[in-house]
Scaffold this motif. Structure first.
Motif, mmCIF file in Angstrom:
data_model
loop_
_atom_site.group_PDB
_atom_site.id
_atom_site.type_symbol
_atom_site.label_atom_id
_atom_site.label_comp_id
_atom_site.label_asym_id
_atom_site.label_seq_id
_atom_site.Cartn_x
_atom_site.Cartn_y
_atom_site.Cartn_z
ATOM 1 N N UNK A 112 -49.679 -9.501 -46.160
ATOM 2 C CA UNK A 112 -49.102 -9.791 -47.472
ATOM 3 C C UNK A 112 -48.105 -8.678 -47.801
ATOM 4 N N UNK A 113 -47.052 -9.041 -48.469
ATOM 5 C CA UNK A 113 -46.030 -8.049 -48.815
ATOM 6 C C UNK A 113 -45.523 -8.265 -50.240
ATOM 7 N N UNK A 114 -45.214 -7.143 -50.888
ATOM 8 C CA UNK A 114 -44.397 -7.178 -52.104
ATOM 9 C C UNK A 114 -42.944 -7.066 -51.662
ATOM 10 N N UNK A 136 -42.873 -17.963 -48.127
ATOM 11 C CA UNK A 136 -43.683 -18.340 -46.980
ATOM 12 C C UNK A 136 -43.135 -17.722 -45.697
ATOM 13 N N UNK A 137 -43.935 -17.836 -44.636
ATOM 14 C CA UNK A 137 -43.459 -17.440 -43.309
ATOM 15 C C UNK A 137 -42.791 -18.658 -42.657
ATOM 16 N N UNK A 138 -41.546 -18.462 -42.201
ATOM 17 C CA UNK A 138 -40.808 -19.537 -41.545
ATOM 18 C C UNK A 138 -40.589 -19.176 -40.083
ATOM 19 N N UNK A 169 -38.888 -20.273 -36.300
ATOM 20 C CA UNK A 169 -37.882 -21.079 -35.606
ATOM 21 C C UNK A 169 -38.540 -21.924 -34.511
ATOM 22 N N UNK A 170 -37.833 -22.953 -34.052
ATOM 23 C CA UNK A 170 -38.382 -23.761 -32.957
ATOM 24 C C UNK A 170 -38.690 -22.955 -31.696
ATOM 25 N N UNK A 171 -38.003 -21.809 -31.498
ATOM 26 C CA UNK A 171 -38.281 -20.995 -30.311
ATOM 27 C C UNK A 171 -39.487 -20.073 -30.500
ATOM 28 N N UNK A 172 -40.134 -20.153 -31.649
ATOM 29 C CA UNK A 172 -41.326 -19.368 -31.898
ATOM 30 C C UNK A 172 -41.097 -18.028 -32.562
ATOM 31 N N UNK A 173 -39.856 -17.617 -32.723
ATOM 32 C CA UNK A 173 -39.581 -16.343 -33.387
ATOM 33 C C UNK A 173 -39.604 -16.519 -34.896
ATOM 34 N N UNK A 174 -39.769 -15.413 -35.595
ATOM 35 C CA UNK A 174 -39.811 -15.438 -37.058
ATOM 36 C C UNK A 174 -38.396 -15.608 -37.605
ATOM 37 N N UNK A 175 -38.248 -16.522 -38.548
ATOM 38 C CA UNK A 175 -36.962 -16.672 -39.251
ATOM 39 C C UNK A 175 -37.015 -16.012 -40.620
ATOM 40 N N UNK A 176 -38.180 -16.074 -41.263
ATOM 41 C CA UNK A 176 -38.318 -15.448 -42.580
ATOM 42 C C UNK A 176 -39.729 -14.913 -42.758
ATOM 43 N N UNK A 177 -39.809 -13.647 -43.165
ATOM 44 C CA UNK A 177 -41.092 -13.045 -43.559
ATOM 45 C C UNK A 177 -40.835 -12.102 -44.728
ATOM 46 N N UNK A 215 -46.465 -14.454 -48.416
ATOM 47 C CA UNK A 215 -47.738 -14.721 -47.759
ATOM 48 C C UNK A 215 -47.489 -15.229 -46.345
ATOM 49 N N UNK A 216 -48.129 -14.649 -45.354
ATOM 50 C CA UNK A 216 -47.942 -15.100 -43.970
ATOM 51 C C UNK A 216 -48.764 -16.331 -43.627
ATOM 52 N N UNK A 217 -49.626 -16.783 -44.550
ATOM 53 C CA UNK A 217 -50.539 -17.869 -44.230
ATOM 54 C C UNK A 217 -49.999 -19.241 -44.643
#
Length: 844
Positions: A321-323, A278-280, A282-290, A372-374
């Motif tokens: 979406x990514x492999x 999944x897409x995670x 952070x509380x500051x709005x930045x991406x933690x995991x993609x 999946x980013x969704x």
């Protein structure tokens, strides 16, 4: 096109003549054609990325393939190239990528290169091209939509399988409440259960909340005691789960979008998909995991980490979406049949890397790992258990994953930096991927060197031998038919207590058919004894650096790979324990140290964590074991007093010492404050004059503290018949003990000294302080006499009593000998250790 494009294409076709599609990286040109901007570096063939973006645009297609696929369709105007790409890849998998920018897309007015909104009428054709592709692939009922301009979403049809959301937790009720409340309040998917794996929660708020959750039919709470092991906890959760799909979720996450579970399940039930991430945020709005890239910033890390959402960069967008080869276990979805086929999480990994390792096994089994980013979640990174990773996890991952790390990740691009998590161009001076692994190992006190070749060689030899260990679906234990090859590791080869008893154990095990090899960082007089019993001795200074109090993990691993079980002597061999865990070798750790050991684990976290890595811990005394109680959270510690060989003791006694015509007291121990020779001298000084005159005291042992030696020599000047024998061969030490009327040991700190056991074996009356394990083998007035440490008056009183009532000496000596025969022989000790070894062999 770039001037060299056709040359590069011809090169691919010369190497692989049957290639059907060739694509390459690209960038854009300003309208005047003078400036190159906005590069797009693409991964190797990624079929699921094509659902999100047409990265095969501006590619080379074999003519016959394009015609067979039907060429361009007028009905798909605006997305005709994407549509053709789909129809072509449905007919071939012979696709090649040239990681070079060979196409420059001019940004002219009215072109999609300059403005993605330039052709809004193309949106419908794009959606239809994706939908038609899925239909031709046999997927009926998939909904293809555009969540925002240019972002394609596929909602897969499924039959609402039951989902088990498995969440390990401990204390921290606030985190767990936020996590579960977000699931209950926002999740639109209804067919789910929550499996909470509670790892010894003790905080009142957590226990109260868990009590409330027990009333909720959607929640199962599984008690999980002992040292936390992420892999084991999740495997336990699976065993209690009813679902056909598993979501492994951290308790420091919160749901952001209600459709998160629909999206994860839709991907997970696709037959070719193994793991979904999944897409995670952070509380500051930045991406933690993609998604994760193998070799990024070490073993593998999160690409787009720290970037804002909805930003297009040189590696595209995190909204596609990514492999990938791996995704994080903070939110990971696997359907039951895949998890069972893979055998669950590898419990050799306690905290870190277990999620990556499961994904790599899925890839090796020809499953796809999908991002999946969704499925969007908030992640309070590190909230669950902090950022601690055991050294054994780091070492195992370094060895096992090095081939994946060293190779260029196919779902990344070799033109991009493996240092920076937000995709950026690589720099000429970047550290190699192998060097980064060594750097991480240095941070975890596993190696000192910067050299990478030894790790590479070790990985080549060992990586393929590292198989998953899992309580999930494990079969019955079966003992090995042949006697084991055992690696013994000792901190030295001196004739002091711990190495000497270790030699006796090696001698016993070898007599029972085990194959023993002894490793030590330095040579010593005990070497000849190992030679006598036919045990091979290997001297390797890398086993233990005495200055830094650690070994070189790679050197230890190289030595260990040919053995089936490891027995390590003293707390100083902690590196060996981490290595054994990493290489999934059963390990036994024999810890003798008391105060010093406690100080080491308090100051060195890497030593403390070895207690969770070891399979069995042996303590010589209960009082020693009690010092480490807070580090032992599973039923794998045993108190086993040392054992000695009576016949060997008798046959080793040197030439008889002439017995004086006085009452002879012998004290054996190195000259240092810990051994308390000063207390014995004070006691002698406190004796009546007639006893002093008729008593001779012999101090046998090497001088370790010259200042203390000078002090006790000065004390002895005022006394008669005090003899400092010094360091003598062990045979002569035994001769002094044999000569004695009374054996004394007045230590301030001890574990279970060998000299006490030798005196008991020889049937000697013993007067000692009740420190360490001494009080566990000597019972006051039954098989010896005990006084408190430092109490010279009580020591003097007992000396006077046995001097005046010498009949007690024989009775106490006989009782000591009986205790030895019943509890302290090498046969009894060897049998106990053998039982531990055989049980570990069956478990592994």
């Amino acid at each position: 096109i770039a001037p060299n494009m056709l040359f590069e294409v011809a090169g691919v076709l010369n190497e692989k003549p049957d290639t059907d599609i060739i694509y390459f990286d690209e960038d854009k040109l300003t309208a005047d054609g003078k400036t190159r901007i906005e590069p797009f570096f693409k991964p190797e063939w990624s079929p699921h990325l094509l659902l999100a973006t047409n990265f095969l645009m501006h590619s080379i297609f074999r003519r016959e393939l394009a015609l067979q696929a039907g060429a361009f369709s007028a009905e798909m105007d605006g997305a005709q190239d994407w549509d053709l790409a789909f129809r072509c890849v449905e007919k071939t998998n012979k696709i090649a990528h040239i990681p070079k920018i060979l196409y420059h897309w001019r940004k002219v007015e009215g072109s999609a290169a300059g403005d993605a909104n330039a052709k809004p009428w193309a949106t419908d054709a794009q959606l239809r091209s994706v939908s038609n592709h899925l239909t031709r692939q046999g997927v009926r009922g998939a909904q293809v939509s555009q969540s925002q301009f240019g972002i394609i979403r596929v909602q897969w049809p499924h039959n609402q399988p039951k989902v088990s959301i498995i969440i390990p937790t401990k204390n921290n009720a606030k985190l767990l409440l936020a996590c579960l409340s977000s699931i209950f309040d926002k999740t639109t998917y209804q067919n789910y259960e929550i499996i909470l794996i509670d790892n010894n929660s003790t905080e009142a708020a957590a226990l109260h909340y868990l009590g409330l959750l027990k009333r909720d039919s959607r929640v199962k709470i599984i008690e999980y005691s002992g040292q936390f092991n992420y892999s084991e906890a999740n495997n336990l959760g699976v065993q209690q789960a009813d679902g056909d799909v598993f979501v492994f979720l951290n308790n420091d996450t919160e749901i952001l979008d209600g459709s998160w579970l629909d999206d994860l399940v839709g991907w997970a039930v696709q037959p070719h998909v193994g793991v979904v991430g999944a897409k995670l945020i952070r509380p500051d709005g930045t991406i933690q995991h993609a998604g994760m890239v193998m070799g990024l910033a070490g073993h593998g890390s999160h690409v787009f980490d720290g970037a804002p959402e909805n930003r297009h960069g040189i590696f595209g967008m995190a909204e596609w979406y990514r492999d990938y080869q791996a995704v994080t276990g903070a939110c990971m979805t696997v359907r039951r049949e895949v998890f069972e086929a893979l055998g669950g999480f590898d419990e050799n990994y306690r905290i870190g890397y277990g999620d990556i390792e499961l994904c790599l096994r899925a890839v090796s089994a020809n499953y796809h790992v999908i991002y999946t980013p969704f499925a969007r979640l908030l992640h309070h990174e590190g909230g669950s258990r902090g950022f601690f990773i055991p050294p054994s996890d780091v070492l195992r991952a370094s060895v096992q994953m090095l081939p994946w790390v060293a190779a260029n990740d196919p779902y990344f691009n070799l033109n991009l930096s493996y240092i920076k998590r937000i995709p950026a161009l690589t720099q000429p001076d970047e550290m190699s991927k192998e060097a980064r692994i060594i750097h991480i190992m240095k941070q975890f006190k596993l190696v000192e060197t910067d050299e990478t070749e030894t790790l590479t060689v070790l990985s080549q030899k060992v990586a393929g031998q590292l198989t998953p260990m899992s309580s999930f679906g494990s079969g019955e234990d079966t003992p090995s038919e042949a006697r084991l090859k055992i690696m013994f590791v000792s901190h030295d080869l001196s004739l002091s207590g711990a190495p000497l008893v270790f030699w006796l154990l090696a001698r016993y095990l070898k007599s029972k058919g085990y194959q023993i090899t002894l490793f030590s960082p330095k040579d010593g007089p005990l070497r000849s004894k190992y030679d006598e019993i036919g045990v091979d001795v290997k001297i390797d200074p890398a086993i233990l650096d005495y200055d830094k109090l650690r070994g070189d993990a790679i050197a230890v691993a190289q030595a260990m790979q040919d053995y089936e079980i490891v027995v390590a002597n003293t707390i100083l061999t902690w590196t060996t324990i981490h290595v054994a865990r990493a290489l999934q070798k059963p390990s036994v750790w024999w810890i003798h140290e008391s105060g010093r050991g406690k100080d080491l684990v308090a100051s060195r976290p890497e030593i403390a964590t070895a207690f969770a890595a070891v399979d069995a811990i042996i303590f010589p005394a209960q009082v020693t074991a009690s010092l480490y109680t807070n580090l032992i959270q599973k039923d794998n510690s045993f108190v086993m007093p040392h054992g000695l060989d009576l016949d060997l003791i008798k046959n080793s006694i040197g030439e008889a010492i002439e017995k004086p015509d006085k009452f002879s007291v012998v004290h054996v121990g190195s000259i240092e404050p810990r051994k308390g020779q000063d207390v014995l001298l004070q006691a002698i000084e406190d004796l009546p004059p007639h006893i002093q005159k008729n008593l001779a005291c012999y101090f046998v042992g090497r001088v370790l503290d010259t200042g203390f030696y000078a002090k006790i020599q000065k004390m002895a000047q005022n006394l008669n018949n005090i003899h400092f024998v010094g360091q003598v061969p062990h045979e002569q030490v035994l001769a002094y003990v044999q000569m004695a009327d009374l054996f004394t040991l007045t230590s301030r700190d001890e574990v279970l000294p060998i000299t006490i056991l030798e005196a008991m074996a020889l049937g000697k009356a013993i007067l000692a302080t009740n420190v360490g394990g001494i009080a566990e083998v000597i019972e006051h007035k039954q098989n010896g006499l005990l006084v408190s440490s430092g109490d010279y008056r009580a020591l003097a009183s007992n000396l006077a009593r046995v001097f005046d009532q010498r009949a007690h000496l024989s009775r106490l000596g006989d009782a000591a000998r009986q205790t030895f025969d019943e509890n302290l022989t090498i046969d009894r000790f060897g049998q106990n250790i053998t039982r531990v070894i055989e049980e570990l062999d069956m478990k592994h």
